[in-house]
Design a protein around this motif. Sequence first.
Motif, short mmCIF file in Angstrom:
data_model
loop_
_atom_site.label_atom_id
_atom_site.label_comp_id
_atom_site.label_asym_id
_atom_site.label_seq_id
_atom_site.Cartn_x
_atom_site.Cartn_y
_atom_site.Cartn_z
N THR A 52 29.42 46.16 38.18
CA THR A 52 31.15 46.05 37.50
C THR A 52 31.00 44.22 36.78
OG1 THR A 52 31.89 45.15 39.39
CG2 THR A 52 31.85 47.35 39.62
N GLU A 53 32.36 44.07 36.23
CA GLU A 53 32.68 43.05 35.51
C GLU A 53 32.71 42.34 36.68
OE1 GLU A 53 36.55 42.72 33.91
OE2 GLU A 53 37.06 44.57 33.55
N MET A 58 38.77 47.15 39.07
CA MET A 58 40.29 46.30 38.48
C MET A 58 41.27 47.03 39.09
SD MET A 58 42.35 44.72 36.91
CE MET A 58 41.94 44.08 35.73
N GLU A 59 41.13 48.48 39.56
CA GLU A 59 41.60 49.37 40.39
C GLU A 59 41.90 48.27 41.58
OE1 GLU A 59 41.55 54.05 42.03
OE2 GLU A 59 39.99 53.26 40.99
N ARG A 61 41.22 45.38 42.43
CA ARG A 61 42.22 44.36 42.65
C ARG A 61 43.44 44.45 42.43
NH1 ARG A 61 39.58 41.78 37.29
NH2 ARG A 61 40.85 39.50 37.91
N GLN A 62 43.79 45.93 41.47
CA GLN A 62 45.15 46.20 40.94
C GLN A 62 45.79 46.66 43.07
OE1 GLN A 62 44.68 49.11 38.87
NE2 GLN A 62 45.51 48.22 37.14
N SER A 65 46.52 43.61 45.13
CA SER A 65 47.63 43.01 44.52
C SER A 65 48.81 43.63 45.05
CB SER A 65 47.57 42.77 43.05
OG SER A 65 49.03 42.33 42.97
N VAL A 78 47.60 40.47 39.78
CA VAL A 78 45.56 40.88 39.65
C VAL A 78 44.77 39.71 39.04
CG1 VAL A 78 44.28 42.69 38.38
CG2 VAL A 78 46.59 43.72 39.50
N ARG A 79 45.61 39.12 38.09
CA ARG A 79 44.43 38.11 37.37
C ARG A 79 43.67 36.60 38.31
NH1 ARG A 79 49.42 37.26 35.79
NH2 ARG A 79 49.81 34.73 36.14
#
Length: 368
Positions: A52-53, A58-59, A61-62, A65, A78-79
Amino acid sequence: FHAMDVLAEANRLKALGHPVVSLAVGQPSDPVPAIVREAAQQALLAGRGGYTEALGLMELRQAISFHYRDHYGVDVPVRRIAVTTGSSAGFNLAFLAMFDPGDRVAITTPGYPAYRNILIALGLEAVEIRLEEEGWLTAAQLEKAHREKPLKGVLFASPANPTGAVTPPHALQSLIEAARSMGISVISDEIYHRLSYQADDVTALSYGDDVTVINSFSKYYCMTGWRIGWMVLPEELVRPVERIAQSLYISAPELSQAAAIRAFDASNDLDRVKERYRQNRELLGNALPELGLPLAAPMDGAFYAYCDVTRHTNDSMDFAKRLLAECHVAATPGIDFDVTEGQRFLRLSYAGSEADVTQAIARLKAWL
């Protein structure tokens, strides 16, 4: 890391058929929550399991958050979130991104041995500050250490390992403000959050966005072997951490990330596990002083009892070895957490079953 050596010997004795009760390693005995396992199964059947990155899905990390808004009332973009290969990777990334070889970083004694070991391995100087009666690092102690020789960073945990002590909100705020005024970078280890028994969790992020927080799915979420954790970073550290993570880890395991997304939905099951810890805590808290093993700090969080063994021995390592060999109870010698005074202490984990804790207490009573 003597706790792992004790675990290895306990496993050897178990393999020989001995009825070992282990209170040595800080690992929940409960399985991963069902909805987390189901999410992993679905991801596996879908063929997922690649890179992954570096900062994570992203899901996930969201979801992290949202957890900060829901649980703490703190807004974390999230960033600023990085998913890591367990909290261990988070410590490596933080130290590498924040400090240069030779920098002095304060940690607490007693404390988690990997802090000291990783710092030394990276060419940093671990400055150990001995905790006093209250059981947590104070602003005054940090200021004194900085006056003696300037510090670049400070790392502390609340709830703490091995003591279970929790830093009160006013003391946490004072500590962070003192560090800020002296130009000392702050790393807050919050892997035992959601395992506090006297008050609600307070994150260091409540007192500024210039602190680095490290957390994990291992403890409260019962996902130790999945090697999945996260960091919340100041804006200026996000890209440096991302670049280092790309080279050291590429990314955390995708299956673990996909499963961890659902971990925040398992609170009902996990809070039942926590209630068992609370019961085990009461059993040990009542029994240990009666056995001549007084507590060195209040067990306000995590799942550890750190007790004084000097009534029985002045060598906690020998004591732990004999305890395991003679009555088949595994515990961790204090020298893991305190290289100068740890021979006086023993750490017991109560993350196992109530039956295990009850059995361990009975064996300790007979043996002592």
